[in-house]
Design a protein around this motif. Structure first.
Motif, PDB file in Angstrom:
ATOM      1  N   LEU A 225       0.797  -1.220   0.000  1.00  0.00           N
ATOM      2  CA  LEU A 225       0.000   0.000   0.000  1.00  0.00           C
ATOM      3  C   LEU A 225       0.837   1.280   0.000  1.00  0.00           C
ATOM      4  CD1 LEU A 225      -2.763  -1.036   2.572  1.00  0.00           C
ATOM      5  CD2 LEU A 225      -2.812  -1.219   0.079  1.00  0.00           C
ATOM      6  N   PRO A 227       2.539   4.245  -1.526  1.00  0.00           N
ATOM      7  CA  PRO A 227       2.309   4.833  -2.849  1.00  0.00           C
ATOM      8  C   PRO A 227       3.522   4.662  -3.758  1.00  0.00           C
ATOM      9  CG  PRO A 227       1.674   6.356  -1.099  1.00  0.00           C
ATOM     10  CD  PRO A 227       2.388   5.217  -0.440  1.00  0.00           C
ATOM     11  N   ASP A 228       3.272   4.669  -5.052  1.00  0.00           N
ATOM     12  CA  ASP A 228       4.384   4.538  -5.984  1.00  0.00           C
ATOM     13  C   ASP A 228       5.246   5.798  -5.953  1.00  0.00           C
ATOM     14  OD1 ASP A 228       3.055   6.461  -7.464  1.00  0.00           O
ATOM     15  OD2 ASP A 228       2.173   5.015  -8.846  1.00  0.00           O
ATOM     16  N   SER A 230       5.764   8.274  -7.759  1.00  0.00           N
ATOM     17  CA  SER A 230       5.259   9.570  -8.197  1.00  0.00           C
ATOM     18  C   SER A 230       4.413  10.269  -7.141  1.00  0.00           C
ATOM     19  CB  SER A 230       4.454   9.414  -9.486  1.00  0.00           C
ATOM     20  OG  SER A 230       3.335   8.578  -9.260  1.00  0.00           O
ATOM     21  N   SER A 231       3.989   9.555  -6.077  1.00  0.00           N
ATOM     22  CA  SER A 231       3.160  10.206  -5.067  1.00  0.00           C
ATOM     23  C   SER A 231       3.683  10.044  -3.646  1.00  0.00           C
ATOM     24  CB  SER A 231       1.729   9.663  -5.133  1.00  0.00           C
ATOM     25  OG  SER A 231       1.721   8.267  -4.929  1.00  0.00           O
ATOM     26  N   PHE A 232       4.786   9.308  -3.466  1.00  0.00           N
ATOM     27  CA  PHE A 232       5.332   9.093  -2.130  1.00  0.00           C
ATOM     28  C   PHE A 232       5.854  10.400  -1.526  1.00  0.00           C
ATOM     29  CE2 PHE A 232       8.578   6.680   0.602  1.00  0.00           C
ATOM     30  CZ  PHE A 232       7.628   6.365   1.563  1.00  0.00           C
ATOM     31  N   ASN A 236      -0.618  12.191   1.425  1.00  0.00           N
ATOM     32  CA  ASN A 236      -1.701  11.315   1.006  1.00  0.00           C
ATOM     33  C   ASN A 236      -2.216  10.583   2.230  1.00  0.00           C
ATOM     34  OD1 ASN A 236      -0.301   8.555   1.194  1.00  0.00           O
ATOM     35  ND2 ASN A 236       1.131   9.766  -0.039  1.00  0.00           N
ATOM     36  N   ILE A 238      -2.027   7.471   3.123  1.00  0.00           N
ATOM     37  CA  ILE A 238      -1.356   6.248   3.571  1.00  0.00           C
ATOM     38  C   ILE A 238       0.014   6.566   4.171  1.00  0.00           C
ATOM     39  CG2 ILE A 238      -0.446   4.004   2.871  1.00  0.00           C
ATOM     40  CD1 ILE A 238      -2.572   3.947   0.687  1.00  0.00           C
ATOM     41  N   TYR A 240       3.775   9.205   3.424  1.00  0.00           N
ATOM     42  CA  TYR A 240       4.520  10.128   2.569  1.00  0.00           C
ATOM     43  C   TYR A 240       5.752  10.634   3.312  1.00  0.00           C
ATOM     44  CZ  TYR A 240       2.192  13.807   5.309  1.00  0.00           C
ATOM     45  OH  TYR A 240       1.731  14.596   6.332  1.00  0.00           O
TER      46      TYR A 240
END
Length: 322
Positions: A225, A227-228, A230-232, A236, A238, A240
């Motif tokens: 879960l 994030p990949d 591009s969004s870590f 968000n 979940i 970061y």
């Protein structure tokens, strides 16, 4: 200049170069232009240190070293258990069971066999199977062989295949190459094996060209879960990276360092410090932080979650209230 003087000059040059490289590395690491992270270091902790919030804690999942080639977790919601698979060495393959409270409660070990697979609620091998996931039975059970002699006609095999498949809850296939020794005539004849689950028992049928590639298996692995890339680096729901401390440069615009990660878990924000790489100028759809060495796995319906880094698993649990 004689040979002795030349050798002395070479040695002195090497020593000077070594000293300068150490001095440069020290200066580069210790004079990176960035703010102090002393406050962050008090707030965020490495998972190896153990992490506690008001409600939750993170600790190492396995007290012993089971991390060698450890799989992602498999989740069996109907049994409320998690299973990990590990290749301990070239001769053994082990499975570990985590119960509904997050405790390691059981394990089973097989002799190494590349045919071993979790299929449905069973562990299958080409010569035996196990119901350990369901009932904890560590006995390896033999398939009931319908045509052990493998001398049936193709029509008879086809008819029996259809009959068994109509009654079966599941069907799995082994290709001839994983069944027979290289010089076995059954290998040369390409005799495959299909196994059928009927009322909790697996039956085996042999025949030519039975094999079907079930390329969508296995289906119990919990998804990561985190994030990949591009969004870590963006806030968000979940996890970061909230901040990053550079320790040394890998190459232009790329740094190794410590990432200060906010993991949003239930009602808390768990603050984790972890080693990551930062790319200040990512290209295409790549993100600023590479999260390939991290994972976060939350099984629905269970009161815990897993977080992984560099193949080491940690468990997030509710703290016991005194």
């Amino acid at each position: 200049m004689n040979i002795y003087q030349k050798n002395c000059l070479v040695i002195l040059s090497l020593i000077l170069g070594f000293v300068l490289s150490i001095a440069y590395g020290y200066s580069f690491r210790n004079f990176i232009d960035q703010p102090s992270f002393s406050a962050k270091d008090l707030e965020y902790k490495m998972m190896t240190e153990g992490i506690k919030t008001e409600r939750y804690s993170i600790s190492k999942l396995f007290k012993n070293d089971y991390s060698v080639n450890l799989s992602r977790p498999y989740y069996f919601p109907q049994h409320k258990v998690i299973v990990f698979n590990s290749y301990r060495d070239k001769s053994e393959q082990s499975f570990y069971k985590i119960d509904s409270q997050g405790n390691l409660v059981d394990s089973i070990t097989f002799s190494q066999d590349y045919s071993t697979i979790i299929f449905g609620d069973y562990i299958l091998q080409n010569k035996a199977y196990s119901s350990w996931i369901i009932d904890g039975d560590t006995t390896k059970k033999n398939y009931i062989e319908v045509n052990a002699g493998t001398n049936w006609s193709e029509d008879k095999v086809e008819n029996e295949f259809d009959r068994l498949k109509r009654s079966a809850e599941d069907v799995f296939y082994f290709k001839y190459e994983s069944l027979w020794d290289y010089d076995d005539p059954r290998n040369e004849s390409k005799i495959d094996k299909a196994v059928f689950l009927i009322n909790g028992i697996w039956y085996a049928l042999y025949g030519k060209n039975l094999y079907v590639d079930l390329n969508d298996l296995p289906d119990h692995i919990l998804p990561n879960l985190i994030p990949d890339d591009s969004s870590f680096d963006q806030p968000n729901s979940i996890a970061y990276v909230a901040d990053f401390q550079k320790t040394n440069r890998v190459k232009e615009n790329e740094w190794n360092g410590l990432a200060y990660i906010n993991l949003l878990y239930k009602t808390d924000t768990i603050k984790i410090k972890a080693k990551l790489t930062q790319n200040e100028k990512p290209i295409n759809n790549l993100g600023k932080y590479a999260a390939y060495n991290m994972g976060y796995f939350k099984p629905d319906g269970l009161p815990y979650a897993f977080i992984a880094q560099d193949d080491n698993y940690y468990i997030i649990k509710t703290r016991k209230q005194l």
